[in-house]
Design a protein around this motif. Structure first.
Motif, PDB file in Angstrom:
ATOM      1  N   ASN B 857       0.816  -1.217   0.000  1.00  0.00           N
ATOM      2  CA  ASN B 857       0.000   0.000   0.000  1.00  0.00           C
ATOM      3  C   ASN B 857       0.849   1.267   0.000  1.00  0.00           C
ATOM      4  O   ASN B 857       0.336   2.332  -0.251  1.00  0.00           O
ATOM      5  CB  ASN B 857      -0.999   0.006   1.162  1.00  0.00           C
ATOM      6  N   VAL B 858       2.148   1.156   0.263  1.00  0.00           N
ATOM      7  CA  VAL B 858       2.939   2.379   0.263  1.00  0.00           C
ATOM      8  C   VAL B 858       3.561   2.686  -1.093  1.00  0.00           C
ATOM      9  O   VAL B 858       4.086   3.775  -1.291  1.00  0.00           O
ATOM     10  CB  VAL B 858       4.046   2.343   1.341  1.00  0.00           C
ATOM     11  N   CYS B 859       3.522   1.738  -2.018  1.00  0.00           N
ATOM     12  CA  CYS B 859       4.149   1.999  -3.322  1.00  0.00           C
ATOM     13  C   CYS B 859       3.294   2.970  -4.107  1.00  0.00           C
ATOM     14  O   CYS B 859       2.127   2.698  -4.364  1.00  0.00           O
ATOM     15  CB  CYS B 859       4.304   0.703  -4.107  1.00  0.00           C
ATOM     16  N   PRO B 860       3.821   4.122  -4.488  1.00  0.00           N
ATOM     17  CA  PRO B 860       2.972   5.099  -5.181  1.00  0.00           C
ATOM     18  C   PRO B 860       2.612   4.683  -6.605  1.00  0.00           C
ATOM     19  O   PRO B 860       1.698   5.245  -7.180  1.00  0.00           O
ATOM     20  CB  PRO B 860       3.824   6.368  -5.184  1.00  0.00           C
ATOM     21  N   VAL B 861       3.345   3.740  -7.170  1.00  0.00           N
ATOM     22  CA  VAL B 861       3.115   3.429  -8.582  1.00  0.00           C
ATOM     23  C   VAL B 861       2.590   2.008  -8.791  1.00  0.00           C
ATOM     24  O   VAL B 861       2.630   1.497  -9.903  1.00  0.00           O
ATOM     25  CB  VAL B 861       4.400   3.642  -9.415  1.00  0.00           C
ATOM     26  N   ASN B 862       2.124   1.372  -7.728  1.00  0.00           N
ATOM     27  CA  ASN B 862       1.583   0.025  -7.863  1.00  0.00           C
ATOM     28  C   ASN B 862       2.582  -0.960  -8.455  1.00  0.00           C
ATOM     29  O   ASN B 862       2.226  -1.817  -9.248  1.00  0.00           O
ATOM     30  CB  ASN B 862       0.340   0.032  -8.757  1.00  0.00           C
ATOM     31  N   THR B 882      11.277   4.223  -5.169  1.00  0.00           N
ATOM     32  CA  THR B 882      11.167   5.149  -4.039  1.00  0.00           C
ATOM     33  C   THR B 882      11.707   4.523  -2.755  1.00  0.00           C
ATOM     34  O   THR B 882      11.961   5.231  -1.794  1.00  0.00           O
ATOM     35  CB  THR B 882       9.705   5.554  -3.768  1.00  0.00           C
ATOM     36  N   TYR B 884      10.207   3.033  -0.560  1.00  0.00           N
ATOM     37  CA  TYR B 884       9.280   3.107   0.558  1.00  0.00           C
ATOM     38  C   TYR B 884       8.914   1.698   1.013  1.00  0.00           C
ATOM     39  O   TYR B 884       8.805   1.414   2.211  1.00  0.00           O
ATOM     40  CB  TYR B 884       8.037   3.887   0.106  1.00  0.00           C
TER      41      TYR B 884
END
Lengths: 482, 1049
Positions: B857-862, B882, B884
């Protein structure tokens, strides 16, 4: 401005006691942009430009070779990059707070410093933006984070706090820029009108958007300014709250805590005020703006610093309380061992540096003598800036470097690229800032005039206000005579 | 770009102006025109004369020329800036070979042989490139499992710094190609012919003790025709003392072959049964079988270990006594004496000298051990390690006989291969005069100069003008550099050969690829010397036929043998009675030496096998170089391991550089403090720094060979002198303890029986209900269960994963920075209060494939998402890096390509072409800036599903095995469909001692663990520190609970 001349009480005339005429304001602010730059300006600008060059070189190296040129590793996947990002973003907060929140609260003393602080916000957000953009392994694909329709049917993950960050920071930057620019329009027009050559007049004229100072202009302007202030005010809270979500929503102890949003906002205001103070003291003495930025302004800001120091100090204490109260051994370990313990934790010194700089040193402001001493406030503001950098470092690095599985523990060491890039962002910030004070009225002329006693309706127009008002007055008189 | 010609005025006078502006102009006289034209021409002539003009005048450049030159320069610069890719052509098959479907790998059976330790393997080849080694499931010694050496072998094949050219004179340039190799072969043949004239006098042959019948036959042939030739077998890590000991006991060199699945009580004296000891995979398979407990009713075997270094077997033990090798011998003798009383049978100890006093702790052990062994007669084992002298092995054989273990837990079977040959000397029996008599040395796959105590003698001899040397060598080694002839040795995957194990398991080696560089194999080299001109295939074929005692006339049988890779050949069953009198004599002689030992401030240095560098062929293998040592967790080096007490006494700490000195010989090396190394001992691991020209191996590790007194010496007295220098050790794990956290959870057998689900009490499941409707996985639900009671921590899974998934190596500097890339790592924690004798908890950790994955859920780009089957997948193309996810992973199993690791190739520029051939085409090679991690070998999952679909059958359990599970010799890793109740993984997941790592976080990992059970001897557990001795803060015992409560109160 509506806010300024509602209460023309005696107390307010004391705000700028050394200003004896309205023209004096125009003169002393516009003079800076019209005369050759003083030596001090050049002495600051040249090294700033050199640092900016360093930043560009580092960015080139970083993008060409890879994120590994920084010291980040596993488990410390974020280190100086995000520390610097949060630090710069935090610094920006003072600008918005001073210009928007204090505006809404009718704090008239803000007029001497708001322009300055707003500019600082914009440049700080620019510096901050470098890090999230370049901390990625493949920055050329950063656009994957934007919700752009594409043939690959890719869509960003709106559950990720990094996505919220993107929106929060870009909104913040846009609104801050608009707010700043809107406030600038009457002053740019003043500069245009004072211009002695065509080029200058053309450029200032272009940016002044045809401002003529008519009643209708003023009405629209003030409405716009008020609206932007109203939009900016929640941003002061939202941006850093959302930045704190990067940490608060994660599972890592030391990050995973609900106190973060207010804690981050308080810290941001704290560090922002400190940097405004640092820069203001320098600029004030370089450009001799003693009559516009008075000791009273500085003292008020120091009171803010003392207040926010207590807020962050409370947050630090609360973290320990929650770690103890939760009964969670991992969380207790993060605070008691990773941060506090000088015998076991490799980064204990950063925690103590943070506490000393942020909580202990600002306590000198309980004494008025300290609050009003220029050398003291300069030193304290520097300490607060250092302390707030350490706060972010402590949160990010000490939480990550020893998390759940001891087998995966590790230590982060910065590389020369980490250090040079951080110095380089100062170059960007200072270069932009110095250009700003050189070419743009660094104090909101129109707004300052409005808080002067001469601007109030009960004052007889014994003192000539400004050229526009003079014209208006003449017209009025003519009309009355006619 | 076409260059327009400047408009040149006509050179001949024109009759008149064609263009006129006025009538006057038109009227211009012809003369005037002529004059004008002449002037123009003069100018043009001058222009043609430009070259003769002084240079200064040339500086005037016309605009046109400037633009021309500028344009050309610009074009040249931009062309140069373009990356012109090297031209390469596909060579499509005109006629596609049968059996070869592009994209579908083939598997071939073959066999690896490291100095007589045989690994039957199956090799996956893609487009005729071997890419991955698996164990040969048909072979009972492998049953599909492998070890580090076998996993790394495929990268050895592609080692870019292998010896590639034939050099026929010292300092000459090498020649490549078949002709050069043919010349070398002829040279060997000539030497053979010339030697035959003098019955072989002056010829020396040194070869490794391989277990190849073909080699044995060739040696016999050579010995027959060259009776005076000196034939020496040499391996730095050898089992000569085992063979000598069994020779005492049985009258012939025998190999103890263990069937550890039968054992209930095992006592090991320095025998690394599950590690580098001979047939370690077989032993691991055996012992782990009885340690994989199905329920609390099962009883695991009890393993006692007495050893000086910290071996994998020591970590596996239920009780471990850290004692120097000499003390271990005293314990062995005392145990034998105690057993004599228990069994009422003489074990031949009558002449053992008095005064072999034991320290109180060891003295307390002995009667308990004896009792335990005697109580389990016929189901026990006393094993002695290769470092112990021959008489200890003889005594162990005698004890095993007396305990009735022979034929059940251990069989002493006749040694096979070179080590069984009496006509072959060992480096220990060769004297200086023997060496001096040799005028022509042939070194076949041996490097005595770097790795033998005899090296300096041979080196001196090779310096003589009349001594010639011929080295058939895998790398440019110290020996090959000194020889006139240096000839590349074929890798086992390029050569014909065979291997015979003592129980009659016969495996044939077939080449899987044409030699990458023209080279000779061991069989070819020996054949040339023996004057055999036959193709090596035919030599092996003939050998197979002889051993099988079946005519291999038709092709079908031979092909079947090659396809299967192994067959049992009838061997004479050896006599299993121990010659008690000979054993007694040997004990008397051997133990007499023991009494005279005394310490004089120096330390016992034991030479131990480094589990990573088992073969010198791997000396330049970056996978194995980067692999952390299982105990010290140091990668890219083999520092001296020293115990905590000695390190404190000498004031040494991690990374200190010391001079390890024996007499006049000194080796400078770094020190690693390793809790559990016996007091008074330091462990020097062998096999490093043997490829001086290897781009990966050179400059890493230390070669301790010079400290060895002879090749038979496994222990010497050394002094460590600090040099004051330090060097940062590249460790993959820096924290040694669990900090009291429930991570690698264990219990004693009694505790397990009282509370079968003990780990679930420590690693408590997240109890809050879900906030939203949870996903139901209705199809496959992949999962993994790792049995910590079976895992030996051998690291084979790590390398298997690396080979399968194209995982890069990063180099020593980056490991030190904390950027290791292994997708599955073995976490090693020391447990217990005693720093000098800690227990060890080992735990393989890869991606746990959480159902509620914090990374996702933290990956901004799926870029990291859940599959419908519940695996946590990486979409490398989407990842922007990232990091993250890496931060938010509580298990820290995500690996980031901080730099272009493949391009850097551990500090080198660019991936060598040969190394690229190893890449698995089914797995993406990740670029820099991308996150990666364990995928449960998703490519294998998909391939398995596809196969089942094509076969029109449901997917069966076992169709899909990830690389780690397949390689694991302990079968500790089980993978499969959790939704299939009959699958092995579902049954394992139902075992009572199962738990999930960091379960309280609520991540719902798909990988779960089975807690380790320590089958402790209650009499050996000090009541004071019962919990501490075994589990440190890792286990709630009644005592610990009580203490905790007291502490709180």
């Amino acid at each position: 401005m509506g806010a300024s001349y509602v209460n023309a009480e005696a107390g307010e005339t004391e705000l700028l006691p050394d200003v004896s005429s309205i023209n004096q304001v125009t003169e002393s602010v516009c003079r800076v942009t019209e005369q050759p730059a003083p030596k001090g300006w050049w002495m600051l600008f040249v090294p700033s430009l050199a640092l900016l060059g360093l930043l560009i070189a580092c960015i080139g190296y970083l993008v060409t070779v890879g994120t590994g040129t920084w010291g980040n590793n596993s488990p410390v996947a974020w280190a100086w990059d995000i520390t610097n990002f949060v630090w710069w973003i935090g610094i920006g907060h003072a600008g918005t707070l001073i210009s928007a929140v204090l505006f809404l609260f009718r704090q008239k003393w803000r007029t001497s410093i708001n322009r300055f602080a707003e500019a600082m916000t914009i440049f700080a957000v620019m510096c901050a933006g470098i890090y999230p953009a370049l901390h990625t392994g493949r920055p050329w694909f950063d656009y994957y984070m934007f919700p752009l329709p594409n043939q690959m049917q890719m869509w960003p993950n709106f559950k990720s706090p990094l996505m919220w960050d993107i929106f929060a920071v870009s909104t913040y930057f846009t609104i801050s820029l608009l707010f700043w620019y809107t406030g600038l329009i009457p002053d740019l027009a003043t500069l245009r009108d004072r211009s002695k050559n065509t080029f200058r007049r053309a450029v200032y004229g272009f940016f002044a958007l045809g401002w003529r100072g008519s009643n209708r202009h003023w009405q629209h302007y003030e409405r716009a300014y008020l609206i932007l202030a109203a939009i900016s005010t929640p941003l002061v809270l939202s941006v850093h709250s959302i930045v704190s979500f990067d940490f608060a929503t994660s599972v890592i102890y030391g990050w995973h805590t609900t106190i973060f949003p207010p804690y981050f906002v308080a810290g941001a205001v704290f560090s922002g005020f400190a940097l405004v103070m640092t820069l203001l003291l320098v600029t004030r003495s370089v450009f001799k703006l003693y009559d516009l930025v008075t000791l009273k302004h500085l003292e008020l800001m120091n009171k803010f610093i003392l207040g926010t120091a207590w807020l962050v100090g409370y947050a630090y204490a609360m973290e320990f309380f929650v770690a103890w109260y939760s009964g969670n051994e991992y969380e207790q370990f993060v605070f008691l061992n990773n941060r506090l313990n000088p015998f076991e934790a490799p980064y204990w010194w950063s925690y103590w540096a943070m506490v000393i700089c942020n909580v202990i040193i600002p306590q000198v402001y309980w004494w008025k003598r300290m609050r009003t001493s220029i050398p003291v406030m300069f030193v304290v503001s520097i300490f607060v800036n250092i302390g707030m950098w350490f706060e972010r470092f402590v949160i990010i690095v000490t939480s990550l470097h020893r998390d759940f599985l001891p087998s995966a523990w590790g230590v982060f060491h910065p590389t020369w690229v980490d250090i040079c890039m951080y110095l380089g962002t100062f170059g960007l910030f200072m270069s932009a800032f110095l250009l700003f004070i050189r070419w743009i009225p660094m104090i909101a002329i129109a707004e300052v005039k409005m808080v002067l006693p001469f601007a109030q309706p009960q004052h007889a127009p014994a003192v000539v206000l400004s050229e526009e008002l003079q014209d208006a007055h003449a017209q009025k008189t003519a009309l009355a005579a006619g | 770009m076409s260059r327009r010609k400047p408009s040149v005025l006509p050179t001949t006078p024109v009759p008149g102006p064609k263009v006129w502006r006025s009538l006057d102009e038109k009227r211009l006289s012809l003369e005037e025109v002529a004059v004008e034209a002449a002037t123009e021409q003069a100018v043009l002539l001058d222009a043609a004369d430009l070259k003769k003009r002084p240079a200064a005048e040339e500086a005037t450049l016309s605009r046109r020329n400037f633009l021309f030159a500028g344009g050309a320069t610009g074009a040249a610069v931009s062309l140069g800036a373009c990356i012109r890719r090297p031209e390469a052509y596909f060579a499509p098959y005109a006629q596609a070979p049968e059996e070869l479907t592009p994209g579908t790998p083939l598997r071939f059976a073959t066999v690896l042989d490291r100095n007589g330790d045989v690994f039957p393997v199956e090799v996956e080849t893609h487009g005729a490139r071997p890419t991955k080694v698996e164990g040969n499931a048909a072979h009972p010694w492998s049953r599909g499992a492998t070890n580090l050496y076998a996993q790394g072998a495929v990268l050895d094949l592609y080692d870019p710094d292998r010896l590639q050219s034939v050099r026929s004179q010292k300092d000459a340039r090498g020649e490549t190609g078949p002709a050069a190799v043919e010349k070398a072969r002829e040279q060997l043949a000539t030497w053979g012919i010339e030697a035959r004239r003098g019955e072989g006098r002056g010829l020396g042959i040194m070869l490794p003790p391989v277990a190849s019948p073909a080699v044995v036959s060739l040696i016999k042939r050579i010995k027959a025709s060259l009776p005076q030739a000196l034939i020496v077998r040499f391996a730095p890590l050898h089992d000569e003392s085992v063979l000598e000991g069994t020779k005492v006991a049985f009258g012939a060199r025998r190999r103890p072959v263990y069937s550890l699945e039968e054992a209930r009580v095992l006592v090991s004296f320095g025998a690394d049964l599950v590690g580098d000891e001979w047939a370690g995979v077989r032993s691991t398979k055996g012992i782990s079988q009885s340690r994989r407990l199905g329920s609390a009713k099962d009883t695991p075997p009890r393993l006692y270990v007495v050893e000086s270094d910290f071996s994998l077997t020591g970590a596996y033990a239920d009780h471990r006594l850290a004692r120097s090798d000499a003390s271990a011998l005293s314990v062995l003798l005392a145990l034998a004496a105690a057993l004599e009383r228990h069994l009422d049978e003489s074990l031949g100890l009558s002449e053992v000298p008095e005064g072999l006093a034991l320290d109180p702790e060891a003295a307390a052990w002995v009667p308990l051990l004896a009792e335990d062994l005697a109580a389990n007669k016929g189901r026990t084992l006393v094993a002695t390690g290769r470092r112990l002298p021959a008489w200890a092995h003889a005594l162990a054989a005698r004890i095993n006989e007396a305990l009735g273990n022979i034929g059940k837990v251990v069989s002493y079977l006749g040694a096979t291969g070179v080590e069984a040959l009496d006509e072959v000397a060992t480096t220990a029996t060769v004297s200086k005069s023997d060496v001096d008599a040799v005028k022509r040395w042939v070194f076949l796959d041996t490097d005595p100069l770097a790795s033998s105590a005899l090296g300096s003698v041979i080196g001196d001899a090779l310096n003589e003008a009349d001594v010639e040397g011929f080295a058939l060598s895998f790398h440019a080694t110290a020996t090959s550099e000194k020889c006139d002839w240096a000839v590349p040795l074929s890798h086992d995957f390029e050569a014909w050969g065979d291997a015979l194990l003592p129980d009659g398991a016969y495996a044939v080696r077939q080449p899987l690829i044409e030699p990458l560089w023209s080279s000779l194999s061991l069989v070819e080299g020996l054949a040339a010397l023996a004057g055999v001109t036959e193709h090596p295939r035919n030599i092996v074929w003939a050998e197979s036929q002889r051993l099988l005692q079946v005519p291999l006339g038709g092709d079908a049988l031979w092909r079947k043998l090659l396809a299967r890779g192994v067959v049992y050949v009838p061997l004479v069953k050896p006599e299993l009675a121990v010659d008690a009198a000979a054993v007694a004599k040997s004990i008397a002689a051997g133990s007499a030496k023991l009494a005279g030992r005394e310490a004089n401030g120096s330390l016992d240095a034991v030479f131990v096998a480094d589990p990573r560098m088992i073969s010198a062929q791997s000396a330049n293998n970056p996978w194995l170089l980067e692999l952390p040592h299982p105990m010290t967790k140091v990668s890219w080096s083999n520092p001296v391991s020293i115990g905590v007490a000695d390190a404190q006494r000498l004031g040494l700490s991690d990374g200190d550089i010391v001079n390890v000195t024996r007499g006049a010989v000194s080796v400078e090396a770094a020190v690693a403090v390793c809790p559990g190394v016996a007091k008074g001992s330091v462990a020097l691991s062998m096999g490093w720094a043997l490829a001086p020209k290897g781009r990966y191996g050179s400059g890493h590790g230390f070669n301790f060979t010079p400290l060895r007194e002879s090749d038979l010496s496994w222990c010497t007295r050394v002094v460590l002198e600090p040099t004051g220098l330090r060097r940062k050790l590249a460790r993959t794990q820096t924290q040694n303890t669990m900090e009291g956290r429930p991570i690698a959870i264990d219990a004693t057998l009694d505790e397990y029986r009282k509370t079968p689900n003990f780990p679930a009490w420590r690693s408590v499941e997240f109890s809050t209900g879900p906030l939203w409707k949870e996903i139901e996985y209705k199809g496959h639900r992949w999962g993994m269960v790792i049995d910590l009671n079976a895992c030996t921590g051998c690291n084979t899974c790590t390398v298997a994963c690396q080979a399968e998934n194209n995982i890069p190596v990063v180099g020593e500097k980056e490991i030190a920075r904390g950027r290791d890339m292994s997708w599955i790592r073995i976490d090693r924690y020391f447990v217990g209060d005693d720093e000098n004798q800690p227990g060890v908890a080992l735990q393989p950790v890869g991606c746990q494939h959480c159902e509620i994955a914090p990374c996702e859920n933290v990956c901004p780009v799926n870029a990291t998402v859940h599959s419908p089957e519940g695996t946590n997948d990486m979409a490398y193309n989407r990842c922007i890096g990232t990091r993250y996810c890496m931060n938010n992973c509580p298990y820290k199993v995500r690996r980031f390509n901080y730099l272009d690791w493949h391009g850097r190739d551990a500090g080198n520029d660019g991936v060598p072409e040969t190394k690229k051939m190893q890449f698995n085409p089914d797995v993406t090679v990740r670029m820099r800036g991308v996150m990666e991690k364990c995928s449960y070998c998703i490519q294998r999952v998909e391939a398995g599903k596809k196969r089942a679909k094509l076969d029109k059958r449901p997917l069966a359990d076992g169709d899909i095995t990830p690389a780690c599970a397949q390689a694991c010799p302990a079968e500790a890793i089980v993978f499969g469909d959790l939704n299939d109740p009959r699958s092995r993984v579902a049954r394992q997941a139902a075992v009572d001692r199962r738990y999930k790592l960091l379960a309280e976080l609520g991540t719902k990992p798909r990988t779960s663990y089975l807690g380790r059970i320590r089958h402790v001897n209650p009499a050996l557990v000090k009541p004071k520190s019962q919990d501490a001795a075994h589990t440190s803060r890792g286990l709630i015992t009644p005592q610990a609970l009580k203490r905790k409560q007291e502490g709180r109160a």
